[in-house]
Design a protein around this motif. Structure first.
Motif, PDB file in Angstrom:
ATOM      1  N   HIS A  94      58.918  30.513  40.730  1.00 20.17           N
ATOM      2  CA  HIS A  94      59.411  31.002  39.534  1.00 20.17           C
ATOM      3  C   HIS A  94      60.252  29.926  39.175  1.00 20.17           C
ATOM      4  CE1 HIS A  94      62.605  32.449  36.303  1.00 20.17           C
ATOM      5  NE2 HIS A  94      63.024  32.258  37.943  1.00 20.17           N
ATOM      6  N   LEU A  95      61.207  29.205  40.922  1.00 19.07           N
ATOM      7  CA  LEU A  95      61.447  28.703  41.305  1.00 19.07           C
ATOM      8  C   LEU A  95      61.366  27.451  41.323  1.00 19.07           C
ATOM      9  CD1 LEU A  95      63.261  30.608  43.961  1.00 19.07           C
ATOM     10  CD2 LEU A  95      65.132  30.131  41.565  1.00 19.07           C
ATOM     11  N   ALA A  96      60.256  26.989  41.648  1.00 17.08           N
ATOM     12  CA  ALA A  96      59.679  26.083  41.944  1.00 17.08           C
ATOM     13  C   ALA A  96      58.882  25.111  40.490  1.00 17.08           C
ATOM     14  CB  ALA A  96      58.255  25.629  43.121  1.00 17.08           C
ATOM     15  N   SER A  97      58.686  25.216  39.752  1.00 17.31           N
ATOM     16  CA  SER A  97      57.874  25.818  38.292  1.00 17.31           C
ATOM     17  C   SER A  97      59.479  25.243  37.551  1.00 17.31           C
ATOM     18  CB  SER A  97      57.364  26.470  37.447  1.00 17.31           C
ATOM     19  OG  SER A  97      57.557  28.225  37.350  1.00 17.31           O
ATOM     20  N   GLY A  98      61.164  25.870  37.604  1.00 20.51           N
ATOM     21  CA  GLY A  98      62.226  25.398  37.127  1.00 20.51           C
ATOM     22  C   GLY A  98      62.090  26.372  35.878  1.00 20.51           C
ATOM     23  N   GLY A  99      61.361  28.010  35.920  1.00 15.01           N
ATOM     24  CA  GLY A  99      60.818  28.919  34.848  1.00 15.01           C
ATOM     25  C   GLY A  99      60.161  29.889  34.560  1.00 15.01           C
ATOM     26  N   ARG A 100      58.413  28.737  34.356  1.00 14.68           N
ATOM     27  CA  ARG A 100      57.365  28.545  33.632  1.00 14.68           C
ATOM     28  C   ARG A 100      56.773  30.020  34.361  1.00 14.68           C
ATOM     29  NH1 ARG A 100      54.500  24.277  34.311  1.00 14.68           N
ATOM     30  NH2 ARG A 100      55.217  23.235  35.377  1.00 14.68           N
ATOM     31  N   PHE A 101      56.457  30.429  35.037  1.00 12.02           N
ATOM     32  CA  PHE A 101      55.707  31.392  35.236  1.00 12.02           C
ATOM     33  C   PHE A 101      56.964  32.779  35.111  1.00 12.02           C
ATOM     34  CE2 PHE A 101      54.058  34.891  39.306  1.00 12.02           C
ATOM     35  CZ  PHE A 101      53.122  34.592  38.588  1.00 12.02           C
ATOM     36  N   THR A 102      55.424  33.646  34.779  1.00  9.44           N
ATOM     37  CA  THR A 102      55.122  35.177  34.472  1.00  9.44           C
ATOM     38  C   THR A 102      54.388  36.015  35.097  1.00  9.44           C
ATOM     39  OG1 THR A 102      55.947  34.588  31.747  1.00  9.44           O
ATOM     40  CG2 THR A 102      55.667  36.824  32.347  1.00  9.44           C
ATOM     41  N   LEU A 103      54.808  36.718  35.787  1.00  9.60           N
ATOM     42  CA  LEU A 103      54.415  37.667  36.594  1.00  9.60           C
ATOM     43  C   LEU A 103      53.902  39.059  35.585  1.00  9.60           C
ATOM     44  CD1 LEU A 103      53.320  38.569  39.904  1.00  9.60           C
ATOM     45  CD2 LEU A 103      55.456  39.992  39.822  1.00  9.60           C
ATOM     46  N   GLY A 104      52.384  39.001  35.379  1.00  9.89           N
ATOM     47  CA  GLY A 104      51.278  40.514  35.094  1.00  9.89           C
ATOM     48  C   GLY A 104      51.156  41.064  35.938  1.00  9.89           C
ATOM     49  N   VAL A 105      51.594  42.544  36.021  1.00 10.75           N
ATOM     50  CA  VAL A 105      51.078  42.994  37.176  1.00 10.75           C
ATOM     51  C   VAL A 105      49.967  44.064  36.334  1.00 10.75           C
ATOM     52  CG1 VAL A 105      52.904  42.543  38.887  1.00 10.75           C
ATOM     53  CG2 VAL A 105      53.507  44.284  37.166  1.00 10.75           C
ATOM     54  N   GLY A 106      49.444  45.294  37.136  1.00  9.98           N
ATOM     55  CA  GLY A 106      48.551  46.397  36.928  1.00  9.98           C
ATOM     56  C   GLY A 106      48.353  47.484  37.513  1.00  9.98           C
ATOM     57  N   ARG A 107      48.098  48.033  37.567  1.00  9.42           N
ATOM     58  CA  ARG A 107      46.635  48.820  38.282  1.00  9.42           C
ATOM     59  C   ARG A 107      44.894  48.304  38.795  1.00  9.42           C
ATOM     60  NH1 ARG A 107      45.946  54.243  36.263  1.00  9.42           N
ATOM     61  NH2 ARG A 107      45.814  55.015  38.309  1.00  9.42           N
ATOM     62  N   GLY A 108      44.780  47.761  38.111  1.00  8.43           N
ATOM     63  CA  GLY A 108      43.885  47.664  38.374  1.00  8.43           C
ATOM     64  C   GLY A 108      42.577  49.130  38.328  1.00  8.43           C
ATOM     65  N   GLY A 109      41.576  49.422  38.851  1.00 10.87           N
ATOM     66  CA  GLY A 109      40.369  50.219  38.706  1.00 10.87           C
ATOM     67  C   GLY A 109      40.432  50.712  39.918  1.00 10.87           C
ATOM     68  N   PRO A 110      39.287  51.859  40.128  1.00 10.22           N
ATOM     69  CA  PRO A 110      39.100  52.600  41.342  1.00 10.22           C
ATOM     70  C   PRO A 110      37.559  51.868  42.063  1.00 10.22           C
ATOM     71  CG  PRO A 110      37.766  53.158  39.649  1.00 10.22           C
ATOM     72  CD  PRO A 110      38.777  52.104  38.927  1.00 10.22           C
ATOM     73  N   TRP A 111      37.743  50.286  42.114  1.00  9.73           N
ATOM     74  CA  TRP A 111      37.008  49.679  42.771  1.00  9.73           C
ATOM     75  C   TRP A 111      36.876  49.862  44.107  1.00  9.73           C
ATOM     76  CZ3 TRP A 111      34.292  50.173  38.496  1.00  9.73           C
ATOM     77  CH2 TRP A 111      35.100  49.960  37.389  1.00  9.73           C
ATOM     78  N   VAL A 112      35.796  49.337  44.922  1.00 12.36           N
ATOM     79  CA  VAL A 112      35.625  49.338  46.103  1.00 12.36           C
ATOM     80  C   VAL A 112      37.161  48.203  46.939  1.00 12.36           C
ATOM     81  CG1 VAL A 112      34.463  47.005  46.087  1.00 12.36           C
ATOM     82  CG2 VAL A 112      34.275  48.849  47.647  1.00 12.36           C
ATOM     83  N   ASP A 113      37.272  47.406  46.433  1.00 15.51           N
ATOM     84  CA  ASP A 113      38.614  46.605  46.415  1.00 15.51           C
ATOM     85  C   ASP A 113      39.661  47.665  47.709  1.00 15.51           C
ATOM     86  OD1 ASP A 113      37.564  44.960  44.187  1.00 15.51           O
ATOM     87  OD2 ASP A 113      39.030  44.855  43.548  1.00 15.51           O
ATOM     88  N   LEU A 114      39.922  48.847  46.686  1.00 15.72           N
ATOM     89  CA  LEU A 114      40.721  49.889  48.008  1.00 15.72           C
ATOM     90  C   LEU A 114      40.079  50.063  48.852  1.00 15.72           C
ATOM     91  CD1 LEU A 114      41.038  52.298  44.103  1.00 15.72           C
ATOM     92  CD2 LEU A 114      42.940  50.349  45.532  1.00 15.72           C
ATOM     93  N   THR A 115      38.786  49.734  49.081  1.00 16.17           N
ATOM     94  CA  THR A 115      38.364  49.930  50.283  1.00 16.17           C
ATOM     95  C   THR A 115      38.824  48.701  51.362  1.00 16.17           C
ATOM     96  OG1 THR A 115      36.469  51.803  49.458  1.00 16.17           O
ATOM     97  CG2 THR A 115      35.968  50.927  51.962  1.00 16.17           C
ATOM     98  N   VAL A 116      38.105  47.367  50.737  1.00 18.10           N
ATOM     99  CA  VAL A 116      37.931  46.360  51.768  1.00 18.10           C
ATOM    100  C   VAL A 116      39.747  46.083  51.894  1.00 18.10           C
ATOM    101  CG1 VAL A 116      38.041  44.036  51.490  1.00 18.10           C
ATOM    102  CG2 VAL A 116      36.306  45.362  50.541  1.00 18.10           C
ATOM    103  N   PHE A 117      40.560  46.268  51.459  1.00 19.00           N
ATOM    104  CA  PHE A 117      42.362  46.225  51.622  1.00 19.00           C
ATOM    105  C   PHE A 117      42.787  47.114  52.363  1.00 19.00           C
ATOM    106  CE2 PHE A 117      40.661  42.935  48.317  1.00 19.00           C
ATOM    107  CZ  PHE A 117      40.800  41.413  48.507  1.00 19.00           C
ATOM    108  N   GLY A 118      42.148  48.379  52.810  1.00 14.48           N
ATOM    109  CA  GLY A 118      42.576  49.228  52.859  1.00 14.48           C
ATOM    110  C   GLY A 118      43.907  50.146  52.501  1.00 14.48           C
ATOM    111  N   ALA A 119      43.280  49.674  51.146  1.00 13.03           N
ATOM    112  CA  ALA A 119      44.688  50.888  50.628  1.00 13.03           C
ATOM    113  C   ALA A 119      44.680  51.580  50.636  1.00 13.03           C
ATOM    114  CB  ALA A 119      44.640  49.901  48.704  1.00 13.03           C
ATOM    115  N   GLY A 120      43.214  52.539  50.061  1.00 11.87           N
ATOM    116  CA  GLY A 120      42.811  53.952  49.534  1.00 11.87           C
ATOM    117  C   GLY A 120      42.657  54.150  48.265  1.00 11.87           C
ATOM    118  N   ILE A 121      42.342  55.338  47.874  1.00 12.89           N
ATOM    119  CA  ILE A 121      42.179  55.722  46.304  1.00 12.89           C
ATOM    120  C   ILE A 121      44.079  56.017  45.518  1.00 12.89           C
ATOM    121  CG2 ILE A 121      41.319  57.676  46.278  1.00 12.89           C
ATOM    122  CD1 ILE A 121      40.770  55.998  44.036  1.00 12.89           C
ATOM    123  N   ALA A 122      44.055  56.497  46.997  1.00 14.35           N
ATOM    124  CA  ALA A 122      46.268  57.458  46.441  1.00 14.35           C
ATOM    125  C   ALA A 122      46.964  55.957  45.935  1.00 14.35           C
ATOM    126  CB  ALA A 122      47.171  57.778  47.369  1.00 14.35           C
TER     127      ALA A 122
END
Length: 342
Positions: A94-122
């Motif tokens: 945000h700061l480096a671009s002079g305000g041109r950045f927007t942060l979109g966030v989401g829950r994602g899905g119940p994928w193997v990513d949760l296991t790989v990154f240690g987050a867990g299904i919770a």
């Protein structure tokens, strides 16, 4: 009306991953040249559906290459990211671009990513509100501590402070695919990003639910209206001289990509899951979104805006799978479609 492109960095059959990323970067360059509003970057792990594993990192690359266009994540997946780390990245961009950045966030899905990154299904099933609120505090307060079920740490200063620019920190949008997430976004007066699998009627219903919930949560009508102006409708675009040409272009390429990409998703526990029919899904996308002549594309966007009240669009332009064709598609979106919307 603000029209941008949605970039998946899709790896079509027979293509290398570097080729997909190169097309993603070239699409952003073409979007700025075409006068479009923004580039929205998807994030996926371990699948050729999209080969960008960090939308925030690619956003930094694109912000450095461009000078005018907005760049947003669509979305950064919170269950597999630490909210403070993502908040720091967002503040930096945000700061480096002079305000041109927007942060979109989401829950994602119940994928193997949760296991790989240690987050867990919770982290996926129940942890999203905690992560979102911690992220928002990081983007709005001078110092932050946490005492939650997942994140607990002593107060630390926020460095760099994202609110040093006029207008405060980076805008935040929330990907919403369920009523529960719509309510979550509305209670915080955060605009929504609605997916390309939804039609106008479904999106209109989600917008209405969001507004009712935001007002019931105590946000003023002016604040609700201001936040609603940030809603984003994701879709597909293919501009051609005729609708038949545009549909044929997508039907030749997208089903094979969808088959390969969607089939690669693995659930966190290895359980089987249903998958959309790729050909039928492509046909659905062609029906829902601006696919056809410039006039038809403009009419389709105007109809969605009329039905839903959403005037920001993130449109997937790489459905042909071909770099040159994608660049032409983006150029025509700017030169042929946008003037029809004026």
């Amino acid at each position: 009306m603000r029209v941008g492109v949605f970039v998946l960095a899709a790896q079509f059959p027979g293509q290398g991953q570097g080729e997909a990323l190169h097309r993603a970067i070239s699409t952003a360059d073409a979007a700025e040249a075409a006068g479009l509003d923004a580039v929205w970057l998807a994030e996926h792990h371990f699948v050729p559906y999209g080969v960008c594993p960090s939308a925030a990192t690619l956003a930094g690359v694109l912000l450095g290459r461009t000078s005018r266009i907005g760049v947003g994540t669509a979305v950064s997946v919170l269950p597999t990211a630490h909210p403070v780390a993502l908040g720091e990245q967002a503040a930096l961009l945000h700061l480096a671009s002079g305000g041109r950045f927007t942060l979109g966030v989401g829950r994602g899905g119940p994928w193997v990513d949760l296991t790989v990154f240690g987050a867990g299904i919770a982290a996926f099933e129940s942890g999203f509100p905690e992560s979102l609120d911690l992220l928002l505090r990081w983007l709005r307060e001078p110092a932050v501590g946490a005492d939650g079920p997942r994140y607990a740490f002593p107060e630390v200063p926020v460095v760099p402070r994202p609110d040093e620019l006029d207008g405060g920190g980076p805008p935040v949008v929330v990907a919403c695919t369920s009523p529960a997430t719509v309510r979550l976004a509305a209670e915080r007066a955060l605009p929504m990003m609605l997916g390309m699998h939804c039609g106008d009627e479904d999106k209109a219903g989600m917008v209405a639910l969001w507004r009712r919930t935001a007002l019931a949560a105590g946000h003023s009508p002016d604040a609700v209206a201001a936040a609603a102006a940030g809603h984003v409708s994701a879709g597909v675009v293919q501009v051609a001289d005729t609708r038949q040409d545009a549909v044929e272009t997508l039907l030749k390429a997208m089903p094979d990509w969808l088959q390969q990409g969607l089939a690669a998703h693995r659930t966190y526990d290895g359980s089987p899951r249903a998958m959309r029919d790729p050909h039928a899904y492509t046909e659905l996308l062609c029906e829902l979104h601006p696919v056809g002549s410039p006039r038809l594309c403009a009419d389709r966007l105007a109809a969605t805006a009329e039905a839903t009240g959403i005037t920001r669009f993130a449109l997937l332009a790489e459905g042909s799978g071909d770099l040159d064709a994608t660049e032409v598609n983006v150029a025509r979106l700017g030169s042929d479609v946008l003037p029809e919307l004026a």
